[in-house]
Design an enzyme around this catalytic site. Structure first.
Site, PDB file in Angstrom:
ATOM      1  N   LYS A  60     -12.882   1.782  57.140  1.00  0.00           N
ATOM      2  CA  LYS A  60     -13.660   2.733  56.361  1.00  0.00           C
ATOM      3  C   LYS A  60     -14.705   3.409  57.256  1.00  0.00           C
ATOM      4  O   LYS A  60     -15.404   2.750  58.024  1.00  0.00           O
ATOM      5  CB  LYS A  60     -14.310   2.025  55.177  1.00  0.00           C
ATOM      6  CG  LYS A  60     -13.284   1.497  54.184  1.00  0.00           C
ATOM      7  CD  LYS A  60     -13.933   0.794  53.024  1.00  0.00           C
ATOM      8  CE  LYS A  60     -12.894   0.333  52.000  1.00  0.00           C
ATOM      9  NZ  LYS A  60     -12.039  -0.768  52.499  1.00  0.00           N
ATOM     10  N   GLU A  66      -3.325  -4.690  47.658  1.00  0.00           N
ATOM     11  CA  GLU A  66      -4.586  -5.295  47.216  1.00  0.00           C
ATOM     12  C   GLU A  66      -5.012  -4.751  45.863  1.00  0.00           C
ATOM     13  O   GLU A  66      -4.543  -3.702  45.413  1.00  0.00           O
ATOM     14  CB  GLU A  66      -5.683  -5.047  48.249  1.00  0.00           C
ATOM     15  CG  GLU A  66      -6.012  -3.582  48.454  1.00  0.00           C
ATOM     16  CD  GLU A  66      -7.448  -3.349  48.837  1.00  0.00           C
ATOM     17  OE1 GLU A  66      -8.325  -3.797  48.087  1.00  0.00           O
ATOM     18  OE2 GLU A  66      -7.690  -2.675  49.858  1.00  0.00           O
TER      19      GLU A  66
END
Length: 288
Positions: free
Chosen positions: A144, A10
């Site tokens: 996360k 990404e």
């Protein structure tokens, strides 16, 4: 065309996840690690209205350094192309572009997920629904740690996304080796991880496979420091009126600043490890 294994990478982490000039250095190092492991890196981004699968050095530099790089999820892609603009791709957008390009192995740092307080805000990353629809094996360090990890795991189960711990029974927490929650399945070798994606394709099962690789306990962020900085960051974001897709980059920058870049070191370590593992899985899958 050469028949080599390919790993998607990404670009949001380059433009929005890491500070300059570390962002470009990390991007180049990830690509080097993938090549060293025997695969071809395909960093994905949009520049001046064009979707690019695999970036040249100058294009990586543009994503890292230009100030007009927005953050694109799947819903934004058509608009950005139509208007000739530039953007880095989130996990969802990267996975979508990779899938339609014939790439089904993807390495990233941490996934997006359900945000804290989502029962009121309905704030949930598009990563989750994208992974429920795409044929993809994604190597990551969990989600996360700024997110609601428990709620995210519940959503992944509901959406039919396979979650597998690599060498661990604990679901990783990005900056932390253990998020406090377990994984339903575990593998301990690259061959086992590659076999899951192969068999998923054979039975035409929908949805992605998450290979969750934890950072080592020796390399993780100090737990007390992590919790204190997170609490302060959430309060600061709320006070500043930061919401939606701006929350994650705000909190990541907060972590980098408030930990004197200790979190940045952790982030870089886990990104590199994930890139290597994804490349090894890609190589093993091709040999099978």
């Amino acid at each position: 065309k050469a028949g080599k294994p390919v790993v998607a990478l990404e670009s949001t982490i380059i433009s929005h996840g890491l500070p300059r000039p570390s962002n470009l250095e990390v991007a180049l190092e990830c690509e080097r690690i993938v090549r060293e492991a025997g695969a071809v890196p395909a960093t994905i981004a949009l520049l001046d209205g064009k979707i690019l699968v695999g970036l040249e050095r100058a294009e990586l530099e543009a994503i890292a350094n230009r100030d007009d790089i927005s953050k694109a999820s799947i819903r934004d892609l058509a608009i950005i192309v139509a208007q000739g603009k530039s953007a880095a791709t989130t996990v969802a957008a990267t996975a979508h572009i990779a899938a339609i390009s014939g790439i089904n192995i993807f390495a990233t740092g941490g996934l997006g997920g359900v945000h804290r307080g989502a029962n009121e805000s309905f704030d949930e990353s598009a990563d989750l629904t994208a992974l429920s629809q795409l044929d993809m094996t994604i190597v990551c360090a969990g989600v996360k740690s700024i997110l609601d990890v428990h709620a995210t795991l519940e959503r992944l189960e509901t959406l039919g996304v396979t979650v597998v711990g690599f060498g661990t029974d604990a679901f990783p927490g990005f900056y932390r080796a253990d998020s406090g929650f377990g994984v339903p399945w575990r593998v301990d070798t690259v061959a086992e991880a590659a076999a899951i994606g192969i068999q998923r394709d054979a039975i035409q099962a929908p949805g992605a496979v998450i290979i969750a690789k934890p950072i080592s306990e020796a390399d993780q962020l100090d737990l007390e420091l992590h919790d204190r900085v997170l609490a302060q960051g959430l309060a600061a974001a709320d006070k500043a009126g930061v919401s939606g897709k701006d929350v994650t980059p705000f909190l990541l920058d907060w972590f980098h600043t408030q930990t004197n870049n200790q979190s940045l070191e952790v982030n870089v370590t886990l990104i590199n490890a994930n890139a290597r593992l994804a490349a090894e899985i890609a190589v093993a899958a091709l040999k099978s």
